[in-house]
Design a protein around this motif. Structure first.
Motif, mmCIF file in Angstrom:
data_model
loop_
_atom_site.group_PDB
_atom_site.id
_atom_site.type_symbol
_atom_site.label_atom_id
_atom_site.label_comp_id
_atom_site.label_asym_id
_atom_site.label_seq_id
_atom_site.Cartn_x
_atom_site.Cartn_y
_atom_site.Cartn_z
ATOM 1 N N ILE A 127 7.260 -11.429 -4.411
ATOM 2 C CA ILE A 127 6.507 -10.183 -4.612
ATOM 3 C C ILE A 127 5.345 -10.099 -3.628
ATOM 4 O O ILE A 127 5.098 -9.050 -3.029
ATOM 5 N N LYS A 128 4.652 -11.206 -3.430
ATOM 6 C CA LYS A 128 3.523 -11.216 -2.491
ATOM 7 C C LYS A 128 4.001 -11.113 -1.048
ATOM 8 O O LYS A 128 3.372 -10.453 -0.224
ATOM 9 N N LEU A 129 5.111 -11.753 -0.712
ATOM 10 C CA LEU A 129 5.645 -11.642 0.652
ATOM 11 C C LEU A 129 6.046 -10.206 0.974
ATOM 12 O O LEU A 129 5.819 -9.732 2.090
ATOM 13 N N VAL A 130 6.631 -9.506 0.012
ATOM 14 C CA VAL A 130 6.995 -8.096 0.215
ATOM 15 C C VAL A 130 5.738 -7.272 0.484
ATOM 16 O O VAL A 130 5.699 -6.457 1.406
ATOM 17 N N TYR A 131 4.690 -7.519 -0.313
ATOM 18 C CA TYR A 131 3.431 -6.805 -0.107
ATOM 19 C C TYR A 131 2.835 -7.109 1.270
ATOM 20 O O TYR A 131 2.403 -6.206 1.987
ATOM 21 N N ILE A 132 2.796 -8.370 1.640
ATOM 22 C CA ILE A 132 2.213 -8.747 2.937
ATOM 23 C C ILE A 132 3.020 -8.137 4.082
ATOM 24 O O ILE A 132 2.449 -7.657 5.061
ATOM 25 N N ALA A 133 4.346 -8.110 3.954
ATOM 26 C CA ALA A 133 5.177 -7.479 4.989
ATOM 27 C C ALA A 133 4.849 -5.991 5.105
ATOM 28 O O ALA A 133 4.792 -5.435 6.208
ATOM 29 N N HIS A 134 4.622 -5.347 3.976
ATOM 30 C CA HIS A 134 4.220 -3.939 3.970
ATOM 31 C C HIS A 134 2.881 -3.791 4.709
ATOM 32 O O HIS A 134 2.706 -2.881 5.535
ATOM 33 N N GLY A 135 1.966 -4.718 4.446
ATOM 34 C CA GLY A 135 0.679 -4.710 5.142
ATOM 35 C C GLY A 135 0.824 -4.935 6.633
ATOM 36 O O GLY A 135 0.170 -4.270 7.442
ATOM 37 N N TYR A 136 1.697 -5.865 7.016
ATOM 38 C CA TYR A 136 1.946 -6.108 8.441
ATOM 39 C C TYR A 136 2.502 -4.859 9.110
ATOM 40 O O TYR A 136 2.102 -4.518 10.224
ATOM 41 N N MET A 137 3.426 -4.198 8.452
ATOM 42 C CA MET A 137 4.029 -2.988 9.026
ATOM 43 C C MET A 137 2.965 -1.900 9.205
ATOM 44 O O MET A 137 2.892 -1.262 10.260
ATOM 45 N N LEU A 138 2.141 -1.707 8.187
ATOM 46 C CA LEU A 138 1.078 -0.707 8.286
ATOM 47 C C LEU A 138 0.050 -1.095 9.341
ATOM 48 O O LEU A 138 -0.372 -0.258 10.143
ATOM 49 N N GLY A 139 -0.351 -2.361 9.350
ATOM 50 C CA GLY A 139 -1.383 -2.814 10.279
ATOM 51 C C GLY A 139 -0.934 -2.817 11.726
ATOM 52 O O GLY A 139 -1.705 -2.465 12.623
ATOM 53 N N ASN A 140 0.310 -3.193 11.964
ATOM 54 C CA ASN A 140 0.817 -3.272 13.343
ATOM 55 C C ASN A 140 1.343 -1.950 13.876
ATOM 56 O O ASN A 140 1.225 -1.663 15.060
#
Length: 158
Positions: free
Chosen positions: A30-43
Motif C-alpha cells: 500500500i505504501k509502495l503504491v502511494y510512493i509510486a504515485h508521488g514519484y509520478m506526480l513529482g517527476n
C-alpha cells in the motif's frame, strides 16, 4: 473500484518479486503504491492513480488496494485481488516511476514505509491535521512534496 490502482499494485508486487525477496506485506505494498504515485506526480506532474489517496491512521492509503490485499493481514501478498493484466497499460513514465520505487524501496518493511509517509510535514500529516481521518490527500499536496524530496537520494525519512 479502480482497476488501474490494482494493476499498479500488481505491477509493483511483481517487480519486488523480481528485484528483492518477494515477501511484500499488505502495508508495504500500500505504501509502495502511494510512493509510486508521488514519484509520478513529482517527476512528471501527472497522477499514476485514477482514484484518491486517503489519510488513514497509519498513513496514506488507496482504498481499493487496501481492500484487495487486506485478507493477507501481515503475511506476504501473493497476488492483488481483482487486478487486470497490466502489460501495455502503462506509459514509459509510469513504468519508470513504478520501477524506481520498487527497486529503491521494495526491500523496506511496511512499518518503516508507514512511518516515513506520515511524519510531520508530509501530505498525510498536513491532511490529517487539517481535515481529519480518512480525508482525501490532494494530488497537488503530494506533487509538491515529492517534487522537493526527489532531489534527495532516498525518501526523506528512510
Amino acid at each position: 473500484m479502480s482497476t488501474k490502482s490494482l494493476a499498479v499494485a500488481q505491477y509493483i508486487l511483481e517487480r519486488c518479486h523480481e528485484q528483492h525477496d518477494g515477501a511484500v506485506t499488505p502495508m508495504q505494498l500500500i505504501k509502495l503504491v502511494y510512493i509510486a504515485h508521488g514519484y509520478m506526480l513529482g517527476n512528471y506532474g501527472e497522477p499514476l492513480l485514477d482514484e484518491p489517496v486517503e489519510a488513514w491512521q497509519y498513513g496514506p492509503v488507496v482504498r481499493s488496494v487496501y481492500d484487495a490485499v487486506r485478507e493477507y493481514r501481515s503475511s506476504p501478498v501473493a497476488s492483488v485481488a481483482g487486478h487486470r493484466r497490466w502489460k501495455g497499460q502503462f506509459t514509459n513514465d509510469e513504468l519508470d516511476a513504478m520501477d524506481d520505487v520498487a527497486d529503491i524501496y521494495g526491500d523496506i518493511d511496511g512499518v518503516r514505509l508507514s512511518a516515513a509517509t506520515h511524519k510531520p510535514g508530509t501530505p498525510w500529516s498536513r491532511t490529517w491535521e487539517r481535515n481529519g481521518r480518512n480525508s482525501i490527500i490532494s494530488n497537488d499536496l503530494i506533487e509538491n512534496f515529492y517534487d522537493e524530496i526527489l532531489d534527495q537520494p532516498k525518501h526523506s525519512s528512510l
